[in-house]
Design an enzyme around this catalytic site. Sequence first.
Site, PDB file in Angstrom:
ATOM      1  CG  ASN A 215      -0.143  -0.097   2.493  1.00  0.00           C
ATOM      2  OD1 ASN A 215       0.360   0.828   2.843  1.00  0.00           O
ATOM      3  ND2 ASN A 215      -0.358  -1.264   3.022  1.00  0.00           N
ATOM      4  CG  ASP A 284      -6.987  -5.490   6.535  1.00  0.00           C
ATOM      5  OD1 ASP A 284      -6.569  -5.396   7.767  1.00  0.00           O
ATOM      6  OD2 ASP A 284      -7.677  -4.335   6.251  1.00  0.00           O
TER       7      ASP A 284
HETATM    8  O1  PMT Z   1       2.936   6.237   6.395  1.00  0.00           O
HETATM    9  P1  PMT Z   1       2.379   7.658   5.849  1.00  0.00           P
HETATM   10  O2  PMT Z   1       2.509   7.784   4.324  1.00  0.00           O
HETATM   11  O3  PMT Z   1       3.048   8.485   6.895  1.00  0.00           O
HETATM   12  O4  PMT Z   1       0.810   7.661   6.282  1.00  0.00           O
HETATM   13  C1  PMT Z   1       0.350   7.327   7.764  1.00  0.00           C
HETATM   14  C2  PMT Z   1      -0.946   6.568   7.614  1.00  0.00           C
HETATM   15  C3  PMT Z   1      -1.930   7.100   6.987  1.00  0.00           C
HETATM   16  C4  PMT Z   1      -0.653   5.131   7.240  1.00  0.00           C
HETATM   17  C5  PMT Z   1      -1.204   6.391   9.320  1.00  0.00           C
HETATM   18  O5  PMT Z   1      -1.326   7.559   9.738  1.00  0.00           O
HETATM   19  C6  PMT Z   1      -2.322   5.481   9.452  1.00  0.00           C
HETATM   20  O6  PMT Z   1      -3.627   5.880   9.368  1.00  0.00           O
HETATM   21  N1  PMT Z   1      -2.302   4.060   9.893  1.00  0.00           N
HETATM   22  C7  PMT Z   1      -3.358   3.363   9.877  1.00  0.00           C
HETATM   23  C8  PMT Z   1      -3.976   2.786   8.497  1.00  0.00           C
HETATM   24  C9  PMT Z   1      -5.135   1.983   8.411  1.00  0.00           C
HETATM   25  O7  PMT Z   1      -5.987   2.242   7.829  1.00  0.00           O
HETATM   26  O8  PMT Z   1      -5.175   1.385   9.309  1.00  0.00           O
HETATM   27  P2  PMT Z   1      -6.496   0.099   9.579  1.00  0.00           P
HETATM   28  O9  PMT Z   1      -7.690   0.796   9.427  1.00  0.00           O
HETATM   29  O10 PMT Z   1      -6.384  -0.944   8.380  1.00  0.00           O
HETATM   30  O11 PMT Z   1      -6.156  -0.499  10.951  1.00  0.00           O
HETATM   31  C10 PMT Z   1      -6.592   0.177  12.053  1.00  0.00           C
HETATM   32  C11 PMT Z   1      -5.441   0.111  13.131  1.00  0.00           C
HETATM   33  O12 PMT Z   1      -5.336  -1.399  13.216  1.00  0.00           O
HETATM   34  C12 PMT Z   1      -4.205   0.580  12.870  1.00  0.00           C
HETATM   35  O13 PMT Z   1      -3.585   1.093  13.778  1.00  0.00           O
HETATM   36  C13 PMT Z   1      -3.200  -0.350  12.138  1.00  0.00           C
HETATM   37  O14 PMT Z   1      -2.018  -0.237  12.299  1.00  0.00           O
HETATM   38  C14 PMT Z   1      -3.984  -1.640  13.088  1.00  0.00           C
HETATM   39  N2  PMT Z   1      -3.885  -3.209  12.412  1.00  0.00           N
HETATM   40  C15 PMT Z   1      -4.686  -3.252  11.086  1.00  0.00           C
HETATM   41  C16 PMT Z   1      -4.548  -4.270  10.677  1.00  0.00           C
HETATM   42  C17 PMT Z   1      -3.844  -5.265  10.996  1.00  0.00           C
HETATM   43  N3  PMT Z   1      -3.842  -6.575  10.645  1.00  0.00           N
HETATM   44  N4  PMT Z   1      -3.109  -5.206  12.004  1.00  0.00           N
HETATM   45  C18 PMT Z   1      -3.024  -3.969  12.914  1.00  0.00           C
HETATM   46  O15 PMT Z   1      -2.240  -3.804  13.741  1.00  0.00           O
END
Ligand code: PMT
Length: 419
Positions: A215, A284
Amino acid sequence: MTAAPLDNLFGKQILLGITGGIAAYKSAELTRRLRDAGAEVRVVMTRAATEFVTPLTFQALSGNPVHTELLDEQAEAGMGHIELARWADAILIAPASANTLAKLAQGRGDDLLTTVCLASEAPLAFAPSMNRAMWSDAATQQNCASLRERGYHQFGPAHGEQACGEVGEGRMLEVEQLVAATAALFHSGVLQAVKLMITAGPTYEAIDPVRFIGNRSSGKMGFELARAAQEAGADVTLIAGPVHLDTPPGVSRIDVESANDMHQAVMQHLPGQQIFIGAAAVSDYRPASPRQQKIKKDADTLELELIRNPDILSEVAASFPRPFVVGFAAETDQLEHYARHKLQHKNLDMIAANRVATTEHGLSVGFNSEYNALHVFWRQGEQAGEQLIPVARKRSVARQLVQLIASQYRQQRDAQDTA
Ligand code: PMT
């Protein structure tokens, strides 16, 4: 607040503003001492300052060209006022004359130094230096008060003998005091000795030996958080996906590639961590059976079976003893709804929601951008109105978020202690 170690200055980019005053000669030594502590120094001089000490002196001592003119075509092509403002981790004006303080208080930008200050989001500090009567003048006092209110840090002045022969308040602080005060800008101490782990960047999920699912995360947000937490005194472990970023000074970094690697590294280093921040964009899903050989393009279509990756954040939140857990939510729509859902569903203490979008001014925020803006929610509350972290460079956003995490973490710990 504990005294800040000088090695806090290591690797920091300090913009030293020098205005017209006899104490400008002391700034030569200040430049040397800041560099001795490991800082990189760039000097901006007002025209009056060049009457006291030559730019050449500061060029030799800082090892960088000295900047003096706002409208200098050559300078603007190299490092103009906006680049200088962005470059600086902190701006220190020493000596700061009554005239420059007045201009800053009014928000004027009629020379390079005041313009850089206006354009900067970095911490700003000034070390007044002037005759005691000028210092005690109501206008000067009001200007300094207004700057302090706007977040400027005031260093000094000291009391003592003055260049004009009078004795009183208005002397610039000594060089060692200024170096220590500058180091303290990077050391709020709000997370002193707290063990903190951060995930950052994307994960790559192998399809075959040369292809992957990934991503657009650059890792910048997580790396800036690691830097800000380290500056706040934390003992930081950064678990980084594949990114092209330098490790912030004083941070322990572990590089990983896939979500499984990240999961393993996090779980291995989790015991003893007091705060966990999931800033990584973890994939994911991953291909169920990554091929050992490069896939040939024989067929018109290709099907990939994907299976779920472990949810690292949820697993950390379910661990015992559990750290204070902060998640991120990057959303294109219904930001608040999804953020609140993740806060509850993943059993987090806090969640920082960022929109993946382009602002009305055409600035992209969130993924792979220099900028971000956050709306932070926690179990009993949220940031409201003016407290939201507005669009700013990720370094500034990270510093504000770390302050907020520290305050919520402390409140939770105090509540547990009294329970
Ligand atoms: O890296 P940059 O270019 O600076 O951009 C920063 C960012 C936009 C990536 C960052 O600020 C951010 O928002 N990261 C989370 C991205 C996201 O959409 O995460 P999610 O909605 O898929 O997951 C939610 C949370 O669960 C996050 O804290 C993620 O780290 C965590 N997660 C998700 C999936 C997974 N399998 N394990 C996790 O720990």
